[in-house]
Design a protein around this motif. Structure first.
Motif, PDB file in Angstrom:
ATOM      1  N   ARG A 170     -63.628  -3.647 -65.444  1.00 45.92           N
ATOM      2  CA  ARG A 170     -63.039  -3.964 -66.736  1.00 45.92           C
ATOM      3  C   ARG A 170     -63.533  -5.327 -67.217  1.00 45.92           C
ATOM      4  N   PRO A 171     -63.699  -5.514 -68.532  1.00 45.37           N
ATOM      5  CA  PRO A 171     -64.244  -6.777 -69.057  1.00 45.37           C
ATOM      6  C   PRO A 171     -63.467  -8.020 -68.641  1.00 45.37           C
ATOM      7  N   GLU A 172     -62.153  -7.887 -68.445  1.00 40.41           N
ATOM      8  CA  GLU A 172     -61.373  -9.072 -68.072  1.00 40.41           C
ATOM      9  C   GLU A 172     -61.747  -9.607 -66.689  1.00 40.41           C
ATOM     10  N   ARG A 173     -62.518  -8.847 -65.924  1.00 39.94           N
ATOM     11  CA  ARG A 173     -62.910  -9.284 -64.588  1.00 39.94           C
ATOM     12  C   ARG A 173     -64.400  -9.640 -64.509  1.00 39.94           C
ATOM     13  N   LEU A 174     -65.015  -9.845 -65.648  1.00 40.92           N
ATOM     14  CA  LEU A 174     -66.440 -10.179 -65.687  1.00 40.92           C
ATOM     15  C   LEU A 174     -66.744 -11.449 -64.897  1.00 40.92           C
ATOM     16  N   CYS A 175     -65.967 -12.496 -65.111  1.00 36.10           N
ATOM     17  CA  CYS A 175     -66.212 -13.760 -64.395  1.00 36.10           C
ATOM     18  C   CYS A 175     -66.066 -13.575 -62.888  1.00 36.10           C
ATOM     19  N   ASP A 176     -65.062 -12.794 -62.470  1.00 40.48           N
ATOM     20  CA  ASP A 176     -64.874 -12.524 -61.046  1.00 40.48           C
ATOM     21  C   ASP A 176     -66.113 -11.864 -60.457  1.00 40.48           C
ATOM     22  N   VAL A 177     -66.625 -10.841 -61.150  1.00 39.04           N
ATOM     23  CA  VAL A 177     -67.773 -10.099 -60.645  1.00 39.04           C
ATOM     24  C   VAL A 177     -69.004 -10.993 -60.536  1.00 39.04           C
ATOM     25  N   LEU A 178     -69.339 -11.714 -61.591  1.00 39.26           N
ATOM     26  CA  LEU A 178     -70.536 -12.548 -61.579  1.00 39.26           C
ATOM     27  C   LEU A 178     -70.447 -13.642 -60.517  1.00 39.26           C
ATOM     28  N   THR A 179     -69.274 -14.220 -60.376  1.00 42.15           N
ATOM     29  CA  THR A 179     -69.084 -15.273 -59.374  1.00 42.15           C
ATOM     30  C   THR A 179     -69.251 -14.736 -57.962  1.00 42.15           C
ATOM     31  N   LEU A 180     -68.604 -13.603 -57.677  1.00 40.46           N
ATOM     32  CA  LEU A 180     -68.683 -13.027 -56.336  1.00 40.46           C
ATOM     33  C   LEU A 180     -70.094 -12.566 -55.998  1.00 40.46           C
ATOM     34  N   LEU A 181     -70.781 -11.984 -56.961  1.00 37.24           N
ATOM     35  CA  LEU A 181     -72.161 -11.562 -56.709  1.00 37.24           C
ATOM     36  C   LEU A 181     -73.028 -12.737 -56.291  1.00 37.24           C
ATOM     37  N   ARG A 182     -72.960 -13.814 -57.047  1.00 39.10           N
ATOM     38  CA  ARG A 182     -73.800 -14.976 -56.739  1.00 39.10           C
ATOM     39  C   ARG A 182     -73.405 -15.596 -55.403  1.00 39.10           C
ATOM     40  N   GLN A 184     -72.438 -14.104 -52.814  1.00 37.21           N
ATOM     41  CA  GLN A 184     -72.945 -13.264 -51.725  1.00 37.21           C
ATOM     42  C   GLN A 184     -74.464 -13.089 -51.766  1.00 37.21           C
ATOM     43  N   GLY A 185     -75.144 -13.865 -52.616  1.00 34.46           N
ATOM     44  CA  GLY A 185     -76.593 -13.788 -52.673  1.00 34.46           C
ATOM     45  C   GLY A 185     -77.117 -12.595 -53.444  1.00 34.46           C
ATOM     46  N   LEU A 186     -76.258 -11.991 -54.268  1.00 34.49           N
ATOM     47  CA  LEU A 186     -76.661 -10.869 -55.121  1.00 34.49           C
ATOM     48  C   LEU A 186     -76.729 -11.386 -56.548  1.00 34.49           C
ATOM     49  N   GLU A 187     -77.892 -11.831 -56.947  1.00 39.43           N
ATOM     50  CA  GLU A 187     -78.022 -12.481 -58.253  1.00 39.43           C
ATOM     51  C   GLU A 187     -77.806 -11.465 -59.381  1.00 39.43           C
ATOM     52  N   PRO A 188     -76.864 -11.757 -60.296  1.00 33.28           N
ATOM     53  CA  PRO A 188     -76.646 -10.857 -61.445  1.00 33.28           C
ATOM     54  C   PRO A 188     -77.906 -10.742 -62.295  1.00 33.28           C
ATOM     55  N   LYS A 189     -78.390  -9.506 -62.495  1.00 41.51           N
ATOM     56  CA  LYS A 189     -79.639  -9.287 -63.225  1.00 41.51           C
ATOM     57  C   LYS A 189     -79.453  -8.493 -64.514  1.00 41.51           C
ATOM     58  N   ARG A 190     -78.470  -7.596 -64.529  1.00 40.70           N
ATOM     59  CA  ARG A 190     -78.240  -6.768 -65.722  1.00 40.70           C
ATOM     60  C   ARG A 190     -76.745  -6.606 -65.961  1.00 40.70           C
ATOM     61  N   VAL A 191     -76.354  -6.679 -67.228  1.00 43.55           N
ATOM     62  CA  VAL A 191     -74.981  -6.358 -67.634  1.00 43.55           C
ATOM     63  C   VAL A 191     -75.056  -5.483 -68.880  1.00 43.55           C
ATOM     64  N   ARG A 192     -74.264  -4.446 -68.912  1.00 47.62           N
ATOM     65  CA  ARG A 192     -74.187  -3.598 -70.094  1.00 47.62           C
ATOM     66  C   ARG A 192     -72.729  -3.274 -70.387  1.00 47.62           C
ATOM     67  N   PHE A 193     -72.297  -3.564 -71.604  1.00 47.13           N
ATOM     68  CA  PHE A 193     -70.922  -3.290 -71.999  1.00 47.13           C
ATOM     69  C   PHE A 193     -70.806  -1.889 -72.596  1.00 47.13           C
ATOM     70  N   VAL A 194     -69.669  -1.265 -72.354  1.00 43.15           N
ATOM     71  CA  VAL A 194     -69.408   0.088 -72.848  1.00 43.15           C
ATOM     72  C   VAL A 194     -68.320   0.014 -73.923  1.00 43.15           C
ATOM     73  N   GLN A 195     -68.649   0.532 -75.100  1.00 45.19           N
ATOM     74  CA  GLN A 195     -67.717   0.514 -76.234  1.00 45.19           C
ATOM     75  C   GLN A 195     -67.425   1.947 -76.675  1.00 45.19           C
ATOM     76  N   GLN A 196     -66.212   2.147 -77.183  1.00 45.64           N
ATOM     77  CA  GLN A 196     -65.861   3.471 -77.694  1.00 45.64           C
ATOM     78  C   GLN A 196     -66.684   3.811 -78.929  1.00 45.64           C
ATOM     79  N   ARG A 197     -66.845   2.800 -79.798  1.00 47.43           N
ATOM     80  CA  ARG A 197     -67.606   2.988 -81.040  1.00 47.43           C
ATOM     81  C   ARG A 197     -68.125   1.628 -81.495  1.00 47.43           C
TER      82      ARG A 197
END
Length: 242
Positions: A170-182, A184-197
């Motif tokens: 969920r978008p509200e956890r974007l910062c959590d995801v990017l922080t945890l990835l980095r 653990q040595g998993l550099e964030p390379k791609r992000v794509r948001f999903v919208q209804q319309r």
């Protein structure tokens, strides 16, 4: 394999998938499976696989399927469903179900071996939101059995250098995801948001982290669920309707 609980099979192109009220699937699984896009030579693993929808989608087209895939879940019923699906579709030796806790993975899932790891993790932090009375839904939606940090750490252990970890959240956890990835040595390379319309706020995002990669984050064009006459053309293609 004979299952001793109510179930039915749903079509996935030329494949079929065993589903139950406890372990079924939604749109987010289709989106993540497509976003991860394994290559034919890949060794892949889906953590918290549930009924196994994500790896099963990879095998809809045998010519594009990974060399070998594992589906891991802590719930025995989920793994029984996936095992039945594997047998029904003749995927023995190509898609391997494993009942295990991702915090204590078995030696069969060798560290530093995998090209691709995916996970559609619980979206709610522990203590957040109203817990479902159904144990399977509670585990799938809330961090009762594992945290987002546990998921990212497990992916980092499994991946080889240059390997990819793809997840949705969920978008509200974007910062959590990017922080945890980095972390653990998993550099964030791609992000794509999903919208209804067009113009609506995103309700989901897809993210890829790459082990040992240099910093550079590509924000891709939004994925739209709705088009002019129902589902968007891209979503229909992901569903296998185009």
């Amino acid at each position: 394999m004979e299952l001793d609980f109510p179930h039915h099979y749903e079509a996935l192109g030329d494949r079929t998938l065993c589903v139950t009220p406890d372990h079924k699937f939604g749109t987010d699984a289709f989106l993540l499976s497509d976003f991860a896009a394994p290559r034919r030579k890949d060794l892949a693993c889906d953590l918290g696989t549930g009924c196994g929808i994500i790896p099963m989608l990879w095998f809809r087209r045998p010519e594009d399927a990974p060399k070998l895939a594992f589906g891991v879940d802590i719930q025995q019923k989920a793994i029984a469903q996936l095992t039945a699906s594997v047998e029904k579709n003749g995927l023995g030796g190509r898609l391997i179900p494993i009942c295990a806790d991702l915090k204590d993975l078995p030696p069969q899932l060798e560290s530093g071996r995998f090209d691709l790891v995916t996970c559609n993790p619980p979206y709610k932090v522990e203590g957040g939101g109203i817990l479902s009375e159904w144990e399977s839904e509670k585990i799938a939606r809330h961090e009762t059995q594992c945290s987002l940090a546990d998921v990212v750490a497990a992916a980092a252990r499994l991946l080889k250098f240059g390997g990819r970890f793809c997840l949705c959240q969920r978008p509200e956890r974007l910062c959590d995801v990017l922080t945890l990835l980095r972390q653990q040595g998993l550099e964030p390379k791609r992000v794509r948001f999903v919208q209804q319309r067009p113009g609506s706020a995103p309700w989901l995002f897809l993210c890829e982290g790459k082990k040992g990669a240099k910093p550079f984050l590509q924000v891709e064009a939004p994925l739209l669920i709705e088009g002019e006459d129902g589902f968007s053309e891209e979503l229909l293609k992901i569903y296998g309707k185009r």
